[in-house]
Design a protein around this motif. Sequence first.
Motif, PDB file in Angstrom:
ATOM      1  N   VAL A  29      34.899  49.447  50.689  1.00  0.00           N
ATOM      2  CA  VAL A  29      35.040  48.115  50.099  1.00  0.00           C
ATOM      3  C   VAL A  29      34.440  47.063  51.031  1.00  0.00           C
ATOM      4  CG1 VAL A  29      36.682  46.347  49.344  1.00  0.00           C
ATOM      5  CG2 VAL A  29      37.068  48.752  48.761  1.00  0.00           C
ATOM      6  N   ALA A  30      34.728  47.190  52.315  1.00  0.00           N
ATOM      7  CA  ALA A  30      34.172  46.243  53.286  1.00  0.00           C
ATOM      8  C   ALA A  30      32.643  46.267  53.264  1.00  0.00           C
ATOM      9  CB  ALA A  30      34.692  46.577  54.686  1.00  0.00           C
ATOM     10  N   ASP A  31      32.061  47.473  53.158  1.00  0.00           N
ATOM     11  CA  ASP A  31      30.591  47.586  53.103  1.00  0.00           C
ATOM     12  C   ASP A  31      30.041  46.934  51.842  1.00  0.00           C
ATOM     13  OD1 ASP A  31      30.605  48.935  55.491  1.00  0.00           O
ATOM     14  OD2 ASP A  31      30.528  50.929  54.583  1.00  0.00           O
ATOM     15  N   VAL A  32      30.702  47.169  50.711  1.00  0.00           N
ATOM     16  CA  VAL A  32      30.218  46.627  49.442  1.00  0.00           C
ATOM     17  C   VAL A  32      30.308  45.108  49.417  1.00  0.00           C
ATOM     18  CG1 VAL A  32      30.723  46.473  46.963  1.00  0.00           C
ATOM     19  CG2 VAL A  32      30.703  48.704  48.097  1.00  0.00           C
ATOM     20  N   LEU A  33      31.408  44.567  49.942  1.00  0.00           N
ATOM     21  CA  LEU A  33      31.638  43.125  49.860  1.00  0.00           C
ATOM     22  C   LEU A  33      31.178  42.371  51.109  1.00  0.00           C
ATOM     23  CD1 LEU A  33      35.153  43.039  48.132  1.00  0.00           C
ATOM     24  CD2 LEU A  33      32.880  42.878  47.106  1.00  0.00           C
ATOM     25  N   GLY A  34      30.632  43.077  52.085  1.00  0.00           N
ATOM     26  CA  GLY A  34      30.098  42.420  53.269  1.00  0.00           C
ATOM     27  C   GLY A  34      31.136  41.780  54.144  1.00  0.00           C
ATOM     28  N   THR A  35      32.258  42.497  54.372  1.00  0.00           N
ATOM     29  CA  THR A  35      33.319  41.953  55.213  1.00  0.00           C
ATOM     30  C   THR A  35      33.820  43.060  56.137  1.00  0.00           C
ATOM     31  OG1 THR A  35      35.418  40.739  55.168  1.00  0.00           O
ATOM     32  CG2 THR A  35      35.113  42.462  53.497  1.00  0.00           C
ATOM     33  N   THR A  36      35.015  42.916  56.675  1.00  0.00           N
ATOM     34  CA  THR A  36      35.561  43.907  57.595  1.00  0.00           C
ATOM     35  C   THR A  36      36.740  44.628  56.955  1.00  0.00           C
ATOM     36  OG1 THR A  36      37.127  42.351  58.594  1.00  0.00           O
ATOM     37  CG2 THR A  36      34.895  42.459  59.545  1.00  0.00           C
ATOM     38  N   THR A  37      37.053  45.801  57.483  1.00  0.00           N
ATOM     39  CA  THR A  37      38.197  46.550  56.946  1.00  0.00           C
ATOM     40  C   THR A  37      39.503  45.806  57.180  1.00  0.00           C
ATOM     41  OG1 THR A  37      38.290  47.828  59.000  1.00  0.00           O
ATOM     42  CG2 THR A  37      37.087  48.801  57.156  1.00  0.00           C
TER      43      THR A  37
ATOM     44  N   MET B 194      47.212  34.442  41.034  1.00  0.00           N
ATOM     45  CA  MET B 194      46.533  35.356  41.960  1.00  0.00           C
ATOM     46  C   MET B 194      45.105  34.892  42.198  1.00  0.00           C
ATOM     47  SD  MET B 194      47.740  39.068  40.532  1.00  0.00           S
ATOM     48  CE  MET B 194      49.483  39.433  40.310  1.00  0.00           C
ATOM     49  N   ASP B 195      44.653  35.050  43.402  1.00  0.00           N
ATOM     50  CA  ASP B 195      43.286  34.714  43.777  1.00  0.00           C
ATOM     51  C   ASP B 195      42.349  35.782  43.214  1.00  0.00           C
ATOM     52  OD1 ASP B 195      40.830  34.385  45.140  1.00  0.00           O
ATOM     53  OD2 ASP B 195      41.849  33.354  46.771  1.00  0.00           O
ATOM     54  N   THR B 196      41.356  35.358  42.431  1.00  0.00           N
ATOM     55  CA  THR B 196      40.438  36.330  41.836  1.00  0.00           C
ATOM     56  C   THR B 196      39.648  37.085  42.903  1.00  0.00           C
ATOM     57  OG1 THR B 196      38.761  34.597  41.552  1.00  0.00           O
ATOM     58  CG2 THR B 196      40.212  35.067  39.673  1.00  0.00           C
ATOM     59  N   ARG B 197      39.462  36.465  44.071  1.00  0.00           N
ATOM     60  CA  ARG B 197      38.745  37.173  45.139  1.00  0.00           C
ATOM     61  C   ARG B 197      39.540  38.403  45.573  1.00  0.00           C
ATOM     62  NH1 ARG B 197      37.548  36.679  50.958  1.00  0.00           N
ATOM     63  NH2 ARG B 197      39.407  35.380  51.191  1.00  0.00           N
ATOM     64  N   ARG B 198      40.861  38.278  45.637  1.00  0.00           N
ATOM     65  CA  ARG B 198      41.683  39.434  46.009  1.00  0.00           C
ATOM     66  C   ARG B 198      41.654  40.496  44.914  1.00  0.00           C
ATOM     67  NH1 ARG B 198      45.481  35.080  47.563  1.00  0.00           N
ATOM     68  NH2 ARG B 198      45.022  34.618  49.747  1.00  0.00           N
ATOM     69  N   LEU B 199      41.594  40.059  43.663  1.00  0.00           N
ATOM     70  CA  LEU B 199      41.461  41.035  42.579  1.00  0.00           C
ATOM     71  C   LEU B 199      40.152  41.805  42.706  1.00  0.00           C
ATOM     72  CD1 LEU B 199      42.785  39.013  39.492  1.00  0.00           C
ATOM     73  CD2 LEU B 199      43.946  40.839  40.755  1.00  0.00           C
ATOM     74  N   ARG B 200      39.112  41.140  43.173  1.00  0.00           N
ATOM     75  CA  ARG B 200      37.834  41.834  43.399  1.00  0.00           C
ATOM     76  C   ARG B 200      37.993  42.908  44.468  1.00  0.00           C
ATOM     77  NH1 ARG B 200      33.698  43.015  40.725  1.00  0.00           N
ATOM     78  NH2 ARG B 200      33.420  40.842  40.050  1.00  0.00           N
ATOM     79  N   PHE B 201      38.733  42.601  45.538  1.00  0.00           N
ATOM     80  CA  PHE B 201      38.995  43.604  46.576  1.00  0.00           C
ATOM     81  C   PHE B 201      39.715  44.807  45.964  1.00  0.00           C
ATOM     82  CE2 PHE B 201      38.157  40.074  49.410  1.00  0.00           C
ATOM     83  CZ  PHE B 201      37.687  40.658  50.567  1.00  0.00           C
ATOM     84  N   LEU B 202      40.731  44.546  45.142  1.00  0.00           N
ATOM     85  CA  LEU B 202      41.498  45.632  44.526  1.00  0.00           C
ATOM     86  C   LEU B 202      40.613  46.470  43.604  1.00  0.00           C
ATOM     87  CD1 LEU B 202      44.252  47.002  43.911  1.00  0.00           C
ATOM     88  CD2 LEU B 202      44.507  45.355  42.036  1.00  0.00           C
ATOM     89  N   LEU B 203      39.799  45.818  42.794  1.00  0.00           N
ATOM     90  CA  LEU B 203      38.936  46.539  41.861  1.00  0.00           C
ATOM     91  C   LEU B 203      37.954  47.427  42.609  1.00  0.00           C
ATOM     92  CD1 LEU B 203      38.028  47.077  38.993  1.00  0.00           C
ATOM     93  CD2 LEU B 203      36.596  45.021  39.118  1.00  0.00           C
ATOM     94  N   GLU B 204      37.355  46.891  43.663  1.00  0.00           N
ATOM     95  CA  GLU B 204      36.405  47.699  44.423  1.00  0.00           C
ATOM     96  C   GLU B 204      37.116  48.858  45.120  1.00  0.00           C
ATOM     97  OE1 GLU B 204      33.320  47.554  44.146  1.00  0.00           O
ATOM     98  OE2 GLU B 204      33.173  45.658  43.065  1.00  0.00           O
ATOM     99  N   LEU B 205      38.348  48.654  45.556  1.00  0.00           N
ATOM    100  CA  LEU B 205      39.101  49.743  46.180  1.00  0.00           C
ATOM    101  C   LEU B 205      39.398  50.840  45.155  1.00  0.00           C
ATOM    102  CD1 LEU B 205      40.456  50.829  48.719  1.00  0.00           C
ATOM    103  CD2 LEU B 205      42.509  49.521  48.108  1.00  0.00           C
TER     104      LEU B 205
END
Length: 296
Positions: free
Chosen positions: A21-29, A1-12
Amino acid sequence: MDTRRLRFLLELSRHGSMRAVADVLGTTTSTVSQQMAVLAREAGAPLLEPDGRRVRLTPAGRRLAEHAVTILAAVEAARADLDPHAEPAGTVRVAGFATAVRRSVLPAAARLAVEHPQVELRISEYEPHEAFAALLADDVDLALTYDYDFAPANADPAVTMSPLWTSRWSLAVPAADAAAERGEDTLAVFAAFHDHGWIVNSRNSADEDVVRRLASMAGFTPRVTHRADSLELVEDLIATGPAPAVGLLPADRQTKPGVALLPLAAPEVRQRAFACTRRGREVWPPLALVLGLLVR
């Protein structure tokens, strides 16, 4: 698993919405949604389910989010091992009782602001059982708790408890009732106030457990008349309350007029403070840094 995706899951799991999550990680929904879909395929199980107009984690999603904390902490630790001069960075969520926050957390926060500005503390005031529950639910990274030597807390194999300090406690009584010489025999002091009302903590049972245990050893059942979380309110109830009352207070506390502290030395009543972390997660550099400041 990509650790970046795990970061998305953890923040969610922490923030509850893809927009947050998008606001925290500086990306889009849409990016968050795409990454979560890929992670679900990699995991081989649905990680999200509808919750009205939002989404929530499935049981499998919650379990994977728990693993993500440990995995991401291990990755950070590995990076720190490879670059020992790297500056710790991140947000450490702390929950603890008011005395511990004032005595340990605020001085540590002041040092972090000067020496490690990339480490941020988010502080919540909780009683020990509340902080412990938040730690097990992964709502906080560090829980500051206490117990008494006469009412020790139950150990949890999933948690590491690091001792912070030990302090003696006394029996606080109306100053007018403190004149008689009783020595420091704890049971004799308790027995002398058997007919008074007793004040215990309204949010934590450890104080009441100590009072009831020592009262039983002294040969009586305490009549609990008041429950208060604030030490200042305990003093007010003793000094100006509707009826004579007594309660436990720190032995080194400067009390207001009308309140006296009677020593309890045989046996002593000692409060013990702890810094608690989920086992294995204390290696995450920002948490290890904060924990080190508190323990020192």
